[in-house]
Design a protein around this motif. Structure first.
Motif, PDB file in Angstrom:
ATOM      1  N   LEU A 218       0.824  -1.207   0.000  1.00  0.00           N
ATOM      2  CA  LEU A 218       0.000   0.000   0.000  1.00  0.00           C
ATOM      3  C   LEU A 218       0.860   1.258   0.000  1.00  0.00           C
ATOM      4  O   LEU A 218       0.559   2.221  -0.703  1.00  0.00           O
ATOM      5  N   VAL A 219       1.930   1.250   0.774  1.00  0.00           N
ATOM      6  CA  VAL A 219       2.840   2.399   0.780  1.00  0.00           C
ATOM      7  C   VAL A 219       3.459   2.569  -0.611  1.00  0.00           C
ATOM      8  O   VAL A 219       3.554   3.683  -1.122  1.00  0.00           O
ATOM      9  N   GLY A 220       3.841   1.460  -1.229  1.00  0.00           N
ATOM     10  CA  GLY A 220       4.412   1.520  -2.574  1.00  0.00           C
ATOM     11  C   GLY A 220       3.429   2.068  -3.587  1.00  0.00           C
ATOM     12  O   GLY A 220       3.796   2.878  -4.447  1.00  0.00           O
ATOM     13  N   ASP A 221       2.167   1.654  -3.510  1.00  0.00           N
ATOM     14  CA  ASP A 221       1.177   2.164  -4.449  1.00  0.00           C
ATOM     15  C   ASP A 221       0.887   3.637  -4.182  1.00  0.00           C
ATOM     16  O   ASP A 221       0.674   4.410  -5.118  1.00  0.00           O
ATOM     17  N   ALA A 222       0.899   4.028  -2.914  1.00  0.00           N
ATOM     18  CA  ALA A 222       0.705   5.447  -2.586  1.00  0.00           C
ATOM     19  C   ALA A 222       1.835   6.284  -3.169  1.00  0.00           C
ATOM     20  O   ALA A 222       1.598   7.343  -3.757  1.00  0.00           O
ATOM     21  N   LEU A 223       3.067   5.810  -3.025  1.00  0.00           N
ATOM     22  CA  LEU A 223       4.205   6.534  -3.596  1.00  0.00           C
ATOM     23  C   LEU A 223       4.119   6.559  -5.119  1.00  0.00           C
ATOM     24  O   LEU A 223       4.476   7.552  -5.757  1.00  0.00           O
ATOM     25  N   HIS A 224       3.613   5.474  -5.696  1.00  0.00           N
ATOM     26  CA  HIS A 224       3.401   5.426  -7.141  1.00  0.00           C
ATOM     27  C   HIS A 224       2.424   6.518  -7.572  1.00  0.00           C
ATOM     28  O   HIS A 224       2.652   7.227  -8.556  1.00  0.00           O
ATOM     29  N   MET A 225       1.339   6.688  -6.827  1.00  0.00           N
ATOM     30  CA  MET A 225       0.370   7.746  -7.145  1.00  0.00           C
ATOM     31  C   MET A 225       1.009   9.129  -7.018  1.00  0.00           C
ATOM     32  O   MET A 225       0.794  10.002  -7.860  1.00  0.00           O
ATOM     33  N   LEU A 226       1.806   9.313  -5.975  1.00  0.00           N
ATOM     34  CA  LEU A 226       2.474  10.596  -5.769  1.00  0.00           C
ATOM     35  C   LEU A 226       3.416  10.916  -6.930  1.00  0.00           C
ATOM     36  O   LEU A 226       3.401  12.028  -7.468  1.00  0.00           O
ATOM     37  N   PHE A 227       4.204   9.935  -7.339  1.00  0.00           N
ATOM     38  CA  PHE A 227       5.153  10.179  -8.412  1.00  0.00           C
ATOM     39  C   PHE A 227       4.473  10.295  -9.771  1.00  0.00           C
ATOM     40  O   PHE A 227       4.991  10.973 -10.654  1.00  0.00           O
ATOM     41  N   ASP A 228       3.324   9.663  -9.951  1.00  0.00           N
ATOM     42  CA  ASP A 228       2.551   9.879 -11.175  1.00  0.00           C
ATOM     43  C   ASP A 228       2.099  11.338 -11.254  1.00  0.00           C
ATOM     44  O   ASP A 228       2.224  11.982 -12.294  1.00  0.00           O
ATOM     45  N   ALA A 229       1.569  11.845 -10.153  1.00  0.00           N
ATOM     46  CA  ALA A 229       1.119  13.235 -10.125  1.00  0.00           C
ATOM     47  C   ALA A 229       2.298  14.184 -10.362  1.00  0.00           C
ATOM     48  O   ALA A 229       2.185  15.157 -11.114  1.00  0.00           O
ATOM     49  N   LEU A 230       3.429  13.884  -9.745  1.00  0.00           N
ATOM     50  CA  LEU A 230       4.618  14.707  -9.937  1.00  0.00           C
ATOM     51  C   LEU A 230       5.085  14.665 -11.397  1.00  0.00           C
ATOM     52  O   LEU A 230       5.480  15.685 -11.962  1.00  0.00           O
ATOM     53  N   ALA A 231       5.013  13.495 -12.012  1.00  0.00           N
ATOM     54  CA  ALA A 231       5.400  13.368 -13.425  1.00  0.00           C
ATOM     55  C   ALA A 231       4.499  14.213 -14.315  1.00  0.00           C
ATOM     56  O   ALA A 231       4.976  14.842 -15.271  1.00  0.00           O
ATOM     57  N   TYR A 232       3.192  14.237 -14.025  1.00  0.00           N
ATOM     58  CA  TYR A 232       2.276  15.062 -14.812  1.00  0.00           C
ATOM     59  C   TYR A 232       2.627  16.536 -14.676  1.00  0.00           C
ATOM     60  O   TYR A 232       2.612  17.284 -15.649  1.00  0.00           O
TER      61      TYR A 232
ATOM     62  N   GLU B 122      11.753  19.023 -22.644  1.00  0.00           N
ATOM     63  CA  GLU B 122      10.830  17.893 -22.513  1.00  0.00           C
ATOM     64  C   GLU B 122      11.549  16.567 -22.255  1.00  0.00           C
ATOM     65  O   GLU B 122      11.190  15.856 -21.310  1.00  0.00           O
ATOM     66  N   PRO B 123      12.585  16.189 -23.043  1.00  0.00           N
ATOM     67  CA  PRO B 123      13.284  14.950 -22.696  1.00  0.00           C
ATOM     68  C   PRO B 123      14.027  15.052 -21.361  1.00  0.00           C
ATOM     69  O   PRO B 123      14.147  14.067 -20.636  1.00  0.00           O
ATOM     70  N   PHE B 124      14.492  16.248 -21.019  1.00  0.00           N
ATOM     71  CA  PHE B 124      15.136  16.425 -19.720  1.00  0.00           C
ATOM     72  C   PHE B 124      14.135  16.193 -18.600  1.00  0.00           C
ATOM     73  O   PHE B 124      14.466  15.600 -17.569  1.00  0.00           O
ATOM     74  N   ALA B 125      12.900  16.637 -18.779  1.00  0.00           N
ATOM     75  CA  ALA B 125      11.853  16.420 -17.771  1.00  0.00           C
ATOM     76  C   ALA B 125      11.585  14.929 -17.605  1.00  0.00           C
ATOM     77  O   ALA B 125      11.391  14.451 -16.478  1.00  0.00           O
ATOM     78  N   ALA B 126      11.578  14.184 -18.695  1.00  0.00           N
ATOM     79  CA  ALA B 126      11.384  12.731 -18.605  1.00  0.00           C
ATOM     80  C   ALA B 126      12.546  12.083 -17.858  1.00  0.00           C
ATOM     81  O   ALA B 126      12.352  11.193 -17.022  1.00  0.00           O
ATOM     82  N   PHE B 127      13.767  12.530 -18.135  1.00  0.00           N
ATOM     83  CA  PHE B 127      14.945  12.031 -17.431  1.00  0.00           C
ATOM     84  C   PHE B 127      14.857  12.353 -15.940  1.00  0.00           C
ATOM     85  O   PHE B 127      15.125  11.502 -15.091  1.00  0.00           O
ATOM     86  N   LEU B 128      14.461  13.576 -15.623  1.00  0.00           N
ATOM     87  CA  LEU B 128      14.313  13.984 -14.221  1.00  0.00           C
ATOM     88  C   LEU B 128      13.281  13.126 -13.509  1.00  0.00           C
ATOM     89  O   LEU B 128      13.486  12.702 -12.364  1.00  0.00           O
ATOM     90  N   ASN B 129      12.194  12.832 -14.183  1.00  0.00           N
ATOM     91  CA  ASN B 129      11.171  11.976 -13.600  1.00  0.00           C
ATOM     92  C   ASN B 129      11.740  10.593 -13.278  1.00  0.00           C
ATOM     93  O   ASN B 129      11.486  10.037 -12.211  1.00  0.00           O
ATOM     94  N   GLY B 130      12.525  10.040 -14.188  1.00  0.00           N
ATOM     95  CA  GLY B 130      13.139   8.736 -13.939  1.00  0.00           C
ATOM     96  C   GLY B 130      14.105   8.774 -12.773  1.00  0.00           C
ATOM     97  O   GLY B 130      14.147   7.859 -11.950  1.00  0.00           O
ATOM     98  N   ILE B 131      14.891   9.836 -12.677  1.00  0.00           N
ATOM     99  CA  ILE B 131      15.842   9.979 -11.572  1.00  0.00           C
ATOM    100  C   ILE B 131      15.100  10.093 -10.243  1.00  0.00           C
ATOM    101  O   ILE B 131      15.527   9.546  -9.225  1.00  0.00           O
ATOM    102  N   LEU B 132      13.982  10.793 -10.231  1.00  0.00           N
ATOM    103  CA  LEU B 132      13.222  10.958  -8.994  1.00  0.00           C
ATOM    104  C   LEU B 132      12.601   9.650  -8.506  1.00  0.00           C
ATOM    105  O   LEU B 132      12.280   9.518  -7.328  1.00  0.00           O
TER     106      LEU B 132
END
Length: 119
Positions: free
Chosen positions: A21-35, A62-72
């Protein structure tokens, strides 16, 4: 809606002892951050004009933002691997009723988000 699901799953994961559940919550948080990161990059890129100095304008943001998302995502993954290993070494009892209920709610929120984003 995602923020409410994030809070409920995070609190449920902590209270009921579920790393999933904590992992899925963090997944939701990082999805929102990626958007948010993607939207910011798109706005910056669209407002720039190509010129002699900026051949492509700021479209490389834009590709830098995708890279940043992966690093985060790396700290989240490291935390989940560490916590899972700790649970492997000394298992923790989780609530067998509430964990699936909260996970199902999280799944419904994720499906709702996909439906809304697909338009």
């Amino acid at each position: 809606m995602d923020s409410i699901g994030f809070i409920i799953e995070l609190l449920g994961g902590i209270v009921f002892g579920s790393v999933a559940l904590v992992g899925d919550a963090l997944h939701m948080l990082f999805d929102a951050l990626a958007y948010i990161i993607a939207l910011g990059a798109m706005i910056i890129a669209r407002r720039s004009n190509p010129s002699g100095r900026w051949t492509f304008g700021l479209f490389r943001v834009e590709p830098f933002a995708a890279f940043l998302n992966g690093i985060l995502l790396v700290p989240m993954v490291l935390f989940l691997v560490y916590e899972s290993y700790q649970r492997y070494l000394s298992p923790v009892e989780i609530d067998p009723m509430m964990t699936p209920v909260l996970a199902t709610g999280g799944r419904l929120i994720n499906v709702g988000s996909v439906y809304v984003l697909q338009g």
